[in-house]
Design an enzyme around this catalytic site. Structure first.
Site, PDB file in Angstrom:
ATOM      1  N   ASP A 188       0.925  -1.178  -0.055  1.00  0.00           N
ATOM      2  CA  ASP A 188      -0.053  -0.102   0.039  1.00  0.00           C
ATOM      3  C   ASP A 188       0.849   1.258   0.015  1.00  0.00           C
ATOM      4  OD1 ASP A 188      -1.753   2.134   0.620  1.00  0.00           O
ATOM      5  OD2 ASP A 188      -2.523   1.140   2.174  1.00  0.00           O
ATOM      6  N   GLN A 191       0.801   6.557   0.747  1.00  0.00           N
ATOM      7  CA  GLN A 191       1.273   7.897   1.401  1.00  0.00           C
ATOM      8  C   GLN A 191       2.785   7.942   0.848  1.00  0.00           C
ATOM      9  OE1 GLN A 191       0.305   9.704   3.405  1.00  0.00           O
ATOM     10  NE2 GLN A 191      -1.706   9.030   3.334  1.00  0.00           N
TER      11      GLN A 191
HETATM   12  C1  LIG Z   1      -2.092   4.372   3.864  1.00  0.00           C
HETATM   13  C2  LIG Z   1      -3.461   4.437   3.353  1.00  0.00           C
HETATM   14  N1  LIG Z   1      -3.923   3.500   2.490  1.00  0.00           N
HETATM   15  C3  LIG Z   1      -5.328   3.576   2.054  1.00  0.00           C
HETATM   16  C4  LIG Z   1      -5.747   4.803   2.103  1.00  0.00           C
HETATM   17  C5  LIG Z   1      -7.233   4.675   1.261  1.00  0.00           C
HETATM   18  O1  LIG Z   1      -6.911   5.554   0.163  1.00  0.00           O
HETATM   19  P1  LIG Z   1      -8.218   6.103  -0.665  1.00  0.00           P
HETATM   20  O2  LIG Z   1      -9.013   6.584   0.033  1.00  0.00           O
HETATM   21  O3  LIG Z   1      -7.457   6.710  -1.938  1.00  0.00           O
HETATM   22  O4  LIG Z   1      -8.749   4.599  -1.271  1.00  0.00           O
HETATM   23  C6  LIG Z   1      -5.392   5.858   2.628  1.00  0.00           C
HETATM   24  C7  LIG Z   1      -6.142   7.059   2.379  1.00  0.00           C
HETATM   25  O5  LIG Z   1      -5.966   7.872   3.429  1.00  0.00           O
HETATM   26  C8  LIG Z   1      -4.048   5.822   3.340  1.00  0.00           C
HETATM   27  O6  LIG Z   1      -3.228   6.857   3.671  1.00  0.00           O
END
Ligand SMILES: Cc1ncc(COP(=O)(O)O)c(C=O)c1O
Length: 395
Positions: A188, A191
């Site tokens: 993921d 960030q």
């Molecule tokens: C580390 C992380 N993963 C997942 C997400 C979710 O991303 P999205 O809202 O763009 O789907 C975020 C959003 O804040 C995030 O910071």
């Protein structure tokens, strides 16, 4: 000064007197992104991969160019490894439903995961194993290895940089360790991608997700990387028009990935805007971004560290793109309200990591996050407002 020129590229700062310190939630958008989306909507608006007329071809070509830009940005081997999604959340759900449901025995995650990297695995009812942390929230790699040894065919799903605490996992080392035990790895990078280059070929991740809106692009668009070797193992997900070669009443022959995963009319303007955002980011360059942001973070930390009763949850030096803290005996929500009244926009709360907060015995923090446009004047205004808020709340 380059930082002032960069700020000029963002219309938001021309009309707003707010101090924006919430770029980890979403970034402001540069004019080039808005112009690219506007051009699609006003000059060559047509559906893609359907209409063989000139407008349709122009729209398809720009959409596919955006895929190429994102593929090169992430250093993938083949642009078919990039699938457009709504964002990181949808990308992880897609991997859960189309791959992990059938091919993973369980999912190993870190103790810092965003809810978006927990719920999709619960939804497919896979056992979740959480890597223990050592002091300062760093992962215990020995425990990670024991989980890998005990759980053949695991999927490892790891946050790269923590949205809540700003620390970055040693993912190259963790991916190599997981591969040694035959596990596949999803990263993921929601960030991290705006702060440091991501080289998928070098990392050797199997899946990786990013969101456009955290990379100076539009909301509602993201990208999922799936390693080519795994394409034959991935099943259809959210099927419909645009994903098919042939449809019969009793079965369907699907197009290959990425098209199998882009059924329906996608977010065409969003994809084009995402491509423009990546080009913008590359024109600024990571050498500048890293130096500038680290300077700003160090400047903020230096002043924050002097505030009496400040509480940090990890080593100060490891907070690279965002800073999380509390002030003892003051609720973060009270600070958030008073900072907002003084025009400072920070995020307060659990930051979508409730299990991590529970582990720390708190229900949230104040989070300050920066972007390429953040300057020292923003930090000065924030520190001044924070000190005033603390004084008011402590009476
Ligand atoms: C580390 C992380 N993963 C997942 C997400 C979710 O991303 P999205 O809202 O763009 O789907 C975020 C959003 O804040 C995030 O910071």
């Amino acid at each position: 000064m380059q930082s002032e020129m960069i700020r000029d590229d963002f219309a938001f700062f021309n009309h707003s007197d707010l101090v924006y310190l919430d770029s980890a939630s979403t970034t402001q958008k540069p004019k080039s992104v808005l112009e690219a989306m506007d051009a699609y909507n006003t000059q060559y608006c047509a559906n893609i991969h359907r209409s063989s007329h000139g407008l349709g071809n122009a729209a398809t070509s720009k959409y596919e160019t955006a895929r190429e830009i994102i593929g090169k940005f992430l250093h993938v081997g083949d642009k078919s490894e990039i699938i457009f999604t709504k964002g990181v959340t949808e990308g992880i759900n897609l991997v859960a439903q189309s791959y992990a449901k059938e091919h993973a025995s369980c999912v190993i995650i870190s103790a810092l995961e965003h809810h978006s990297n927990i719920l999709p695995w619960q939804q497919i009812k896979k056992p979740l194993h959480v890597i223990q942390t050592k002091e300062n929230l760093t992962p215990d790699l020995e425990h990670f290895e024991s989980l890998l040894a005990q759980n053949p065919n695991a999927l490892v799903a790891l946050i790269h940089t923590s949205n809540a605490f700003g620390i970055t996992h040693p993912i190259k080392e963790m991916i190599a360790l997981a591969h040694r035990y035959g596990a596949k790895v999803l990263i993921d990078a929601a960030q991290s991608a705006s702060h440091m280059p991501i080289n998928i070929s070098d990392l050797d991740a199997d899946f990786l997700v990013i969101s456009g809106h955290k990379l100076y692009g539009p909301t509602g668009i993201g990208a999922l990387y799936i390693k080519k070797d795994l394409h034959p193992l991935c099943n259809p997900y959210q099927v419909g028009g645009g994903a098919i070669m042939q449809v019969f009443y009793d079965h369907t022959e699907y197009l290959p990935i990425p098209y199998m995963y882009e059924s329906g009319t996608p977010n065409i303007a969003g994809a084009i805007g995402f491509g423009a955002a990546i080009e913008y980011l590359q024109s600024v360059g990571y050498a500048y971004i890293a130096k500038h942001e680290q300077n700003i973070i160090a400047y903020a930390l230096e002043q924050l560290s002097q505030i009496e009763d400040i509480l940090f949850y990890t080593q100060v030096a490891s907070m690279q793109s965002n800073i999380s803290f509390n002030i003892s005996n003051i609720h973060h929500h009270d600070l958030g309200i008073l900072l907002d009244k003084q025009k400072v926009q920070v995020r307060v709360g659990h930051h979508c990591v409730q299990p991590t907060m529970r582990f720390l015995g708190i229900d949230g923090t104040v989070r300050v996050s920066v972007g390429i446009y953040t300057n020292k004047a923003d930090i000065d205004q924030f520190i001044k407002a924070l000190k005033r808020s603390i004084a008011m709340l402590k009476g």
